[in-house]
Design an enzyme around this catalytic site. Structure first.
Site, PDB file in Angstrom:
ATOM      1  N   THR A  41       3.878 -53.149 -49.100  1.00 36.67           N
ATOM      2  CA  THR A  41       4.154 -53.718 -47.779  1.00 36.67           C
ATOM      3  C   THR A  41       3.041 -54.660 -47.362  1.00 36.67           C
ATOM      4  O   THR A  41       1.900 -54.510 -47.804  1.00 36.67           O
ATOM      5  CB  THR A  41       4.333 -52.618 -46.709  1.00 36.67           C
ATOM      6  OG1 THR A  41       4.760 -53.225 -45.486  1.00 36.67           O
ATOM      7  CG2 THR A  41       3.062 -51.839 -46.449  1.00 36.67           C
TER       8      THR A  41
ATOM      9  N   ASN B 162       3.028 -55.156 -43.992  1.00 36.78           N
ATOM     10  CA  ASN B 162       3.108 -54.848 -42.566  1.00 36.78           C
ATOM     11  C   ASN B 162       2.193 -53.651 -42.237  1.00 36.78           C
ATOM     12  O   ASN B 162       2.499 -52.505 -42.564  1.00 36.78           O
ATOM     13  CB  ASN B 162       4.579 -54.530 -42.233  1.00 36.78           C
ATOM     14  CG  ASN B 162       4.798 -54.289 -40.757  1.00 36.78           C
ATOM     15  OD1 ASN B 162       3.980 -53.689 -40.093  1.00 36.78           O
ATOM     16  ND2 ASN B 162       5.944 -54.737 -40.257  1.00 36.78           N
TER      17      ASN B 162
ATOM     18  N   LYS C  47       3.777 -50.693 -40.130  1.00 40.04           N
ATOM     19  CA  LYS C  47       4.561 -49.730 -40.924  1.00 40.04           C
ATOM     20  C   LYS C  47       3.638 -48.755 -41.633  1.00 40.04           C
ATOM     21  O   LYS C  47       3.857 -47.554 -41.634  1.00 40.04           O
ATOM     22  CB  LYS C  47       5.317 -50.470 -42.045  1.00 40.04           C
ATOM     23  CG  LYS C  47       6.594 -51.105 -41.690  1.00 40.04           C
ATOM     24  CD  LYS C  47       7.207 -51.619 -43.010  1.00 40.04           C
ATOM     25  CE  LYS C  47       8.426 -52.459 -42.758  1.00 40.04           C
ATOM     26  NZ  LYS C  47       9.008 -52.957 -44.008  1.00 40.04           N
TER      27      LYS C  47
ATOM     28  N   ASP D 169      12.457 -51.221 -46.184  1.00 39.36           N
ATOM     29  CA  ASP D 169      13.043 -52.327 -45.440  1.00 39.36           C
ATOM     30  C   ASP D 169      13.671 -51.757 -44.181  1.00 39.36           C
ATOM     31  O   ASP D 169      14.312 -50.706 -44.221  1.00 39.36           O
ATOM     32  CB  ASP D 169      14.090 -53.065 -46.284  1.00 39.36           C
ATOM     33  CG  ASP D 169      14.322 -54.469 -45.746  1.00 39.36           C
ATOM     34  OD1 ASP D 169      13.331 -55.210 -45.579  1.00 39.36           O
ATOM     35  OD2 ASP D 169      15.476 -54.835 -45.480  1.00 39.36           O
ATOM     36  N   SER D 170      13.446 -52.442 -43.080  1.00 37.06           N
ATOM     37  CA  SER D 170      13.937 -51.910 -41.818  1.00 37.06           C
ATOM     38  C   SER D 170      14.372 -53.039 -40.906  1.00 37.06           C
ATOM     39  O   SER D 170      14.069 -54.204 -41.159  1.00 37.06           O
ATOM     40  CB  SER D 170      12.845 -51.068 -41.147  1.00 37.06           C
ATOM     41  OG  SER D 170      11.614 -51.753 -41.157  1.00 37.06           O
TER      42      SER D 170
ATOM     43  N   GLY E 130       6.978 -54.984 -33.185  1.00 35.52           N
ATOM     44  CA  GLY E 130       8.322 -55.545 -33.313  1.00 35.52           C
ATOM     45  C   GLY E 130       9.135 -55.448 -32.034  1.00 35.52           C
ATOM     46  O   GLY E 130       8.697 -55.869 -30.958  1.00 35.52           O
TER      47      GLY E 130
ATOM     48  N   HIS F  78      13.811 -44.043 -36.826  1.00 31.89           N
ATOM     49  CA  HIS F  78      14.424 -44.375 -38.119  1.00 31.89           C
ATOM     50  C   HIS F  78      13.427 -44.130 -39.255  1.00 31.89           C
ATOM     51  O   HIS F  78      13.737 -43.527 -40.264  1.00 31.89           O
ATOM     52  CB  HIS F  78      14.882 -45.838 -38.089  1.00 31.89           C
ATOM     53  CG  HIS F  78      13.862 -46.804 -37.568  1.00 31.89           C
ATOM     54  ND1 HIS F  78      13.080 -46.533 -36.467  1.00 31.89           N
ATOM     55  CD2 HIS F  78      13.450 -48.014 -38.011  1.00 31.89           C
ATOM     56  CE1 HIS F  78      12.265 -47.538 -36.249  1.00 31.89           C
ATOM     57  NE2 HIS F  78      12.455 -48.458 -37.172  1.00 31.89           N
TER      58      HIS F  78
HETATM   59  P1  ITT Z   1       7.202 -55.643 -45.532  1.00 29.58           P
HETATM   60  O1  ITT Z   1       6.031 -56.333 -46.116  1.00 29.58           O
HETATM   61  O2  ITT Z   1       7.166 -54.159 -45.665  1.00 29.58           O
HETATM   62  O3  ITT Z   1       8.520 -56.251 -45.973  1.00 29.58           O
HETATM   63  P2  ITT Z   1       8.024 -56.726 -42.952  1.00 29.58           P
HETATM   64  O4  ITT Z   1       7.426 -56.783 -41.584  1.00 29.58           O
HETATM   65  O5  ITT Z   1       8.400 -58.038 -43.619  1.00 29.58           O
HETATM   66  O6  ITT Z   1       7.054 -55.896 -43.928  1.00 29.58           O
HETATM   67  P3  ITT Z   1      10.819 -55.932 -42.953  1.00 29.58           P
HETATM   68  O7  ITT Z   1      11.230 -57.061 -43.792  1.00 29.58           O
HETATM   69  O8  ITT Z   1      11.315 -54.549 -43.280  1.00 29.58           O
HETATM   70  O9  ITT Z   1       9.233 -55.754 -42.879  1.00 29.58           O
HETATM   71  O10 ITT Z   1      11.196 -56.296 -41.460  1.00 29.58           O
HETATM   72  C1  ITT Z   1      11.193 -55.349 -40.526  1.00 29.58           C
HETATM   73  C2  ITT Z   1      11.218 -55.998 -39.158  1.00 29.58           C
HETATM   74  O11 ITT Z   1      12.098 -55.230 -38.326  1.00 29.58           O
HETATM   75  C3  ITT Z   1       9.832 -55.907 -38.507  1.00 29.58           C
HETATM   76  O12 ITT Z   1       9.070 -57.053 -38.739  1.00 29.58           O
HETATM   77  C4  ITT Z   1      10.191 -55.718 -37.045  1.00 29.58           C
HETATM   78  O13 ITT Z   1      10.445 -56.968 -36.454  1.00 29.58           O
HETATM   79  C5  ITT Z   1      11.488 -54.911 -37.117  1.00 29.58           C
HETATM   80  N1  ITT Z   1      11.205 -53.458 -37.084  1.00 29.58           N
HETATM   81  C6  ITT Z   1      11.295 -52.586 -38.128  1.00 29.58           C
HETATM   82  N2  ITT Z   1      10.922 -51.356 -37.753  1.00 29.58           N
HETATM   83  C7  ITT Z   1      10.578 -51.454 -36.470  1.00 29.58           C
HETATM   84  C8  ITT Z   1      10.090 -50.520 -35.538  1.00 29.58           C
HETATM   85  O14 ITT Z   1       9.847 -49.258 -35.856  1.00 29.58           O
HETATM   86  N3  ITT Z   1       9.843 -50.955 -34.301  1.00 29.58           N
HETATM   87  C9  ITT Z   1      10.074 -52.222 -33.951  1.00 29.58           C
HETATM   88  N4  ITT Z   1      10.502 -53.175 -34.771  1.00 29.58           N
HETATM   89  C10 ITT Z   1      10.768 -52.793 -36.032  1.00 29.58           C
END
Ligand code: ITT
Length: 197
Positions: free
Chosen positions: A10, A12, A15, A66-67, A145, A173
């Site tokens: 990741t 992020n 996360k 992925d979320s 987010g 989630h």
């Molecule tokens: P990776 O490197 O893990 O892919 P990412 O930020 O690109 O990190 P994702 O593609 O899974 O992650 O996108 C998830 C997005 O969904 C994240 O950037 C938030 O905008 C939103 N999101 C996911 N989980 C959330 C949460 O618990 N609370 C608020 N927003 C969330």
């Protein structure tokens, strides 16, 4: 007591911090830094697996997560595009509120899929969801987010951003997907053999 180290691909930090705080005793998460992985999949499962498989260059078992947020009135958008919906968290929230300005049906759900890929085995998937609605305006400063505008049905009317990390994790989630992963880890044949060096 031996510790199970889970390697997570990741970029992020939010996360990573949430997952790290939610893991029970005996588990640790370690970031596998592979830069941004291209999310070319059409589903959370596909994108989570892309990230997890990328991690197999560093570890014989790797996790990808992925979320995103699915909004009923927007036919499940932004969904897998939640990150790409706008340039920053503030802009993402602003765009979603603008899209829903005249919409009364504000039902939404957060989804997380964690994929666990193994060099010598099939990928396994753990999905967690939480139902709620999109508030009219942002409240709270915790989380990340879309948290300031997501009000879970199981809560007391506060947004995720108004909850502590523990409160959010109990019903989120991500908390649910992780609980399923932890419950199943004992059945994963290769786990713990030669995890991230
Ligand atoms: P990776 O490197 O893990 O892919 P990412 O930020 O690109 O990190 P994702 O593609 O899974 O992650 O996108 C998830 C997005 O969904 C994240 O950037 C938030 O905008 C939103 N999101 C996911 N989980 C959330 C949460 O618990 N609370 C608020 N927003 C969330």
């Amino acid at each position: 007591m031996s510790v199970v180290v889970l390697g997570l691909v990741t970029s992020n930090q939010d996360k990573l911090a949430e997952i790290s705080a939610m893991l029970p005793k005996g588990f640790e998460v370690q970031r596998l830094d592979l830069g941004e992985i291209d999310e070319t999949g059409a589903t959370f499962e596909e994108n989570a697996e892309l990230k997890a498989i990328a991690g197999l260059v560093q570890s014989s078992v790797a996790l990808g997560e992925d979320s995103g947020l699915e909004v009923e009135a927007l036919h499940s958008a932004p969904g897998v595009y939640s990150k790409r919906y706008a340039e920053s968290d503030v802009a993402r929230v602003r765009r979603l509120l603008a899209e829903l300005r005249d919409v009364d049906d504000r039902r939404a759900r957060f989804v997380t899929v964690i994929a666990m890929a193994q060099r010598r085995g099939l990928t396994q998937f753990f999905r967690g969801e939480v139902e709620g609605h999109i508030a009219r305006e942002p409240s709270g400063t915790n989380g990340f987010g879309y948290d300031p505008i997501f009000v879970p049905n199981e809560g007391d009317g506060r947004t995720f951003a108004q909850m502590t990390r523990e409160e959010k994790g109990r019903i989120s989630h991500r908390g649910r997907a992780l609980a399923m992963l932890v419950a199943n880890v004992g059945t994963l044949v290769h786990l713990g053999e030669d995890l991230p060096e």
